[in-house]
Design an enzyme around this catalytic site. Structure first.
Site, PDB file in Angstrom:
ATOM      1  N   CYS A  52      27.577  37.485  27.409  1.00  0.00           N
ATOM      2  CA  CYS A  52      28.303  38.747  27.542  1.00  0.00           C
ATOM      3  C   CYS A  52      27.890  39.784  26.501  1.00  0.00           C
ATOM      4  CB  CYS A  52      29.804  38.497  27.437  1.00  0.00           C
ATOM      5  SG  CYS A  52      30.459  37.441  28.740  1.00  0.00           S
ATOM      6  N   GLY A  78      29.248  33.418  25.948  1.00  0.00           N
ATOM      7  CA  GLY A  78      29.101  32.048  26.388  1.00  0.00           C
ATOM      8  C   GLY A  78      28.413  31.195  25.337  1.00  0.00           C
ATOM      9  N   ARG A 133      46.289  51.453  38.835  1.00  0.00           N
ATOM     10  CA  ARG A 133      47.420  52.276  38.444  1.00  0.00           C
ATOM     11  C   ARG A 133      48.735  51.748  39.008  1.00  0.00           C
ATOM     12  NH1 ARG A 133      45.697  57.458  36.757  1.00  0.00           N
ATOM     13  NH2 ARG A 133      43.416  57.614  36.721  1.00  0.00           N
ATOM     14  N   GLU A 134      48.620  50.983  40.079  1.00  0.00           N
ATOM     15  CA  GLU A 134      49.831  50.519  40.757  1.00  0.00           C
ATOM     16  C   GLU A 134      50.367  49.213  40.216  1.00  0.00           C
ATOM     17  OE1 GLU A 134      46.448  48.299  42.396  1.00  0.00           O
ATOM     18  OE2 GLU A 134      46.798  50.387  41.823  1.00  0.00           O
ATOM     19  N   CYS A 138      33.165  38.196  22.591  1.00  0.00           N
ATOM     20  CA  CYS A 138      32.891  36.774  22.738  1.00  0.00           C
ATOM     21  C   CYS A 138      31.758  36.579  23.734  1.00  0.00           C
ATOM     22  CB  CYS A 138      34.137  36.025  23.191  1.00  0.00           C
ATOM     23  SG  CYS A 138      34.879  36.663  24.705  1.00  0.00           S
ATOM     24  N   HIS A 198      33.755  44.321  33.590  1.00  0.00           N
ATOM     25  CA  HIS A 198      32.862  43.645  32.650  1.00  0.00           C
ATOM     26  C   HIS A 198      31.548  43.272  33.339  1.00  0.00           C
ATOM     27  CE1 HIS A 198      31.303  41.132  29.586  1.00  0.00           C
ATOM     28  NE2 HIS A 198      32.049  40.067  29.744  1.00  0.00           N
ATOM     29  N   SER A 206      38.972  39.726  32.534  1.00  0.00           N
ATOM     30  CA  SER A 206      38.083  40.850  32.825  1.00  0.00           C
ATOM     31  C   SER A 206      37.696  40.843  34.289  1.00  0.00           C
ATOM     32  CB  SER A 206      36.835  40.773  31.948  1.00  0.00           C
ATOM     33  OG  SER A 206      36.173  39.528  32.130  1.00  0.00           O
TER      34      SER A 206
END
Length: 390
Positions: A89, A378, A219-220, A376, A346, A245
């Protein structure tokens, strides 16, 4: 003494899986953000000594050194090389670190660092579909450890790791859901205020339209809706898809040089790369390394956590930044002020550069001197970067 400086930062809007960027080849997504970087900074692509490009799933459309392919698709000179790297990541954050080291060492004058991931077109895990990356000797080291699944191709599971962190730091389902909701609310507020607009480059689409805004923001959503989600990693767990994510598509790019070279060539620095470190921790829990990485960065920088005006801790799962807060005693009001990966998404190989681009814009908008980014990765690793506004 010359410093390593960032003279340009740009990103695409982040698309949901099977969303607006699903039709865009990751090579073309890379090319688009490279062109936008050159246009916005005024840099001459012919002067770029190298392109360091993060990408995690380097198979299929993302194989065959996507960095070089992106350079060529961008129409940049054939003399511009590129290399693709994978620190999971943190790949494009690591690309930034390599770029800074390369220009400071005098091996290059101008390097582009960034990354891409199309998780729609090259699904996560594609690179291990036909193999077992963990050898018998490696498996033997962790056999019997809680969270290690010996019969799986990838026996360390990030979702299980997130559950282990929640258990160790005594984080409740309510705390995780509240953090996730806040991420969406902060991102929505930033989007409504136009805070993301200066860092974005809209992506042309095949239908003639343009993809111009992050589409992962929900938003909901509400605590009630988040509370209805299942816990897929443990039956009695607390981590859900809502506190994780989002699987996404996107790319981002940063231009890195020295302060001397920038001055001689009329490029305006945005920030200097003050400190850049990498650390490693427990690979089974996997997601705790931002804590020692932050401590290492602050120690090398000679700074206290209270001197940092904004912290970007990647929201791989909500327990990660919450455990980080508990250990660092940082000000929660300075953490991910424009939301994070829970709301924005992500795109693995591109996230490090995306986060840095967003953090730099926030620092410039608010006159913040120091910013710290960590994420973070892997295998139980984490990069940490401290930048200083100039």
């Amino acid at each position: 003494m010359s410093d390593a400086v960032i003279v340009g930062a740009v990103r695409t809007p982040v698309g949901r899986r099977k969303g607006s960027l699903a039709s865009v080849h990751p090579v073309d997504l890379s090319a688009h953000v490279l062109r936008a970087l050159a246009e916005r900074t005024g840099l001459d692509p012919a002067q770029v000594d190298d392109v360091f490009w993060g990408c995690v799933s380097q198979v299929g459309e993302q194989s065959w050194n996507i960095a070089r392919n992106g350079v060529l698709a961008a129409g940049w000179p054939e003399t511009v090389p590129g290399t693709t790297l994978d620190r999971q990541c943190g790949s494009s954050q690591q690309a930034l670190h390599f770029a800074a080291a390369t220009v400071l060492s005098g091996q290059a004058d101008l390097v582009v660092a960034g990354g891409v991931e199309s998780m729609t077109r090259v699904p996560m895990g594609s690179s291990v579909a036909d193999g077992m990356p963990f050898s018998d000797q490696l498996r033997a080291r962790y056999r019997g450890v809680e969270g290690f699944a010996d019969d799986a191709p990838l026996p360390f599971n990030q979702g299980v790791g997130a559950e282990l962190i929640a258990q160790r730091w005594r984080l409740s389902r309510t705390q995780l859901d509240e953090f996730a909701l806040a991420s969406h609310e902060k991102a929505a507020a930033a989007q409504d205020a136009g805070a993301f607009d200066p860092e974005l480059t809209p992506v042309p689409l095949a239908d003639g339209g343009k993809f111009a805004a992050d589409e992962g923001i929900r938003r909901e959503t509400s605590l009630e809706k988040l509370g209805e989600l299942a816990t897929p990693f443990r039956a009695d767990g607390v981590v859900t898809a809502g506190s994780a994510s989002q699987i996404s598509d996107g790319a981002a790019a940063l231009a890195v040089t020295t302060s001397d070279w920038a001055s001689r060539h009329g490029l305006r620095p945005l920030a200097r790369i003050h400190t850049a470190v990498v650390a490693a921790d427990d690979p089974v829990a996997m997601l705790t390394a931002p804590i020692p990485a932050t401590a290492k960065a602050l120690r090398r920088a000679g700074l206290g956590i209270e001197e940092i005006g904004v912290y970007e801790v990647n929201e791989a799962f909500a327990p990660v930044p919450l455990a980080w807060l508990a250990e660092t005693e940082a000000d929660p009001e300075r953490l991910n002020p424009r939301g994070g990966a829970i709301a924005l998404g992500h795109p693995l190989g591109g996230s490090g550069a995306r986060i840095m681009t967003t953090m730099l814009q926030h620092m410039r908008d608010n006159g913040i001197r120091y910013g710290l980014q960590t994420m973070c990765e892997g295998g139980g690793m984490a990069n940490a970067t401290i930048v200083e506004l100039v």
